[in-house]
Design a protein around this motif. Structure first.
Motif, PDB file in Angstrom:
ATOM      1  N   ASN A  21       6.064   3.438  -0.744  1.00 24.71           N
ATOM      2  CA  ASN A  21       7.063   3.279  -1.783  1.00 24.71           C
ATOM      3  C   ASN A  21       7.242   4.627  -2.456  1.00 24.71           C
ATOM      4  O   ASN A  21       6.292   5.176  -3.022  1.00 24.71           O
ATOM      5  N   ASN A  22       8.434   5.206  -2.360  1.00 24.39           N
ATOM      6  CA  ASN A  22       8.737   6.514  -2.957  1.00 24.39           C
ATOM      7  C   ASN A  22       7.762   7.603  -2.523  1.00 24.39           C
ATOM      8  O   ASN A  22       7.269   8.387  -3.321  1.00 24.39           O
ATOM      9  N   GLY A  23       7.437   7.619  -1.245  1.00 23.33           N
ATOM     10  CA  GLY A  23       6.593   8.666  -0.695  1.00 23.33           C
ATOM     11  C   GLY A  23       5.106   8.474  -0.901  1.00 23.33           C
ATOM     12  O   GLY A  23       4.314   9.337  -0.532  1.00 23.33           O
ATOM     13  N   ILE A  24       4.702   7.371  -1.497  1.00 20.96           N
ATOM     14  CA  ILE A  24       3.281   7.095  -1.715  1.00 20.96           C
ATOM     15  C   ILE A  24       2.903   5.874  -0.895  1.00 20.96           C
ATOM     16  O   ILE A  24       3.584   4.849  -0.932  1.00 20.96           O
ATOM     17  N   GLY A  25       1.805   5.982  -0.155  1.00 23.61           N
ATOM     18  CA  GLY A  25       1.315   4.849   0.634  1.00 23.61           C
ATOM     19  C   GLY A  25       0.247   4.099  -0.136  1.00 23.61           C
ATOM     20  O   GLY A  25      -0.776   4.665  -0.491  1.00 23.61           O
ATOM     21  N   TYR A  26       0.488   2.826  -0.402  1.00 16.24           N
ATOM     22  CA  TYR A  26      -0.450   2.000  -1.154  1.00 16.24           C
ATOM     23  C   TYR A  26      -1.258   1.151  -0.183  1.00 16.24           C
ATOM     24  O   TYR A  26      -0.690   0.407   0.615  1.00 16.24           O
ATOM     25  N   PHE A  27      -2.579   1.251  -0.269  1.00 11.68           N
ATOM     26  CA  PHE A  27      -3.475   0.453   0.560  1.00 11.68           C
ATOM     27  C   PHE A  27      -3.707  -0.862  -0.170  1.00 11.68           C
ATOM     28  O   PHE A  27      -4.212  -0.888  -1.293  1.00 11.68           O
ATOM     29  N   ILE A  28      -3.359  -1.967   0.480  1.00 11.75           N
ATOM     30  CA  ILE A  28      -3.421  -3.269  -0.169  1.00 11.75           C
ATOM     31  C   ILE A  28      -4.231  -4.228   0.697  1.00 11.75           C
ATOM     32  O   ILE A  28      -3.964  -4.393   1.884  1.00 11.75           O
ATOM     33  N   HIS A  29      -5.228  -4.862   0.102  1.00 11.05           N
ATOM     34  CA  HIS A  29      -6.033  -5.872   0.789  1.00 11.05           C
ATOM     35  C   HIS A  29      -5.203  -7.157   0.861  1.00 11.05           C
ATOM     36  O   HIS A  29      -4.604  -7.566  -0.132  1.00 11.05           O
TER      37      HIS A  29
END
Length: 193
Positions: A21-29
């Motif tokens: 999202n907007n160039g940031i990768g969020y690691f989500i369980h």
């Protein structure tokens, strides 16, 4: 703090998703339930629950708010952590967990890895009233499939009948006569309640 995240699905495994999202990768369980519904999609939206610990900030993602609410209820029980709750949601659907709790079905909960007899009983005792009240509110305000059966059940609950008793009667009538109108289902159920 975070309500949801929407973005491109950069990576997906049965236990995690990375959403850009907007160039940031969020690691989500995630749970297996969410994984199965995300497969094959490029743009996704997950409802989030953030866990902040001394050594980590973690995000848990859910396909819908109902799954997140069940997760939040589960982690409110003493002895049930985020990983146990996620395993439960991977083994059983949110509706199966709710049904098991409302019907005192400890055996279903014990079928989940890491849940013993005492934990299953504790979950049922602590959550039965909370989930029972929630499900009655949901049945009254949001008939889920808007079928004749669901509408008849909602009407009976609004008339003051116990949801479980009304469900059994309506289900029996509907099974015998699947083409019944809402009015017919209610009239027949009123005779039996």
């Amino acid at each position: 703090m975070f309500e949801y995240i929407k973005g491109e699905l950069a990576d997906l495994t049965p236990t995690s998703a990375i959403i850009e999202n907007n160039g940031i990768g969020y690691f989500i369980h995630i749970s297996l339930n969410t994984y199965s519904q995300l497969s094959g999609h490029k743009t996704v939206q997950l409802y989030l629950h953030q866990v902040v610990r001394e050594d980590a900030h973690m995000l848990y993602g859910f396909i819908d708010t109902r799954e997140r609410e069940i997760f939040r209820h589960l982690i409110s029980v003493s002895g049930v952590g985020v990983n146990t709750a996620r395993v439960m949601l991977s083994s059983l659907s949110p509706s199966e967990i709710q049904t098991a709790i409302l019907s005192n079905n400890a055996k279903t909960l014990q079928g989940v890895k890491g849940i013993g007899a005492k934990s299953a009983q504790r979950i049922i005792i602590e959550l039965k009233d909370k989930l029972g009240k929630e499900s009655e509110i949901l049945e009254i305000s949001l008939p889920q499939d808007n079928t004749n059966k669901e509408e008849a059940l909602s009407a009976l609950v609004m008339l003051g009948f116990a949801k479980n008793a009304a469900y059994k009667v309506v289900d029996k009538i509907y099974t015998a006569n699947p083409t019944s109108s809402v009015e017919d289902l209610i009239k027949l159920a009123l005779k039996q309640l």
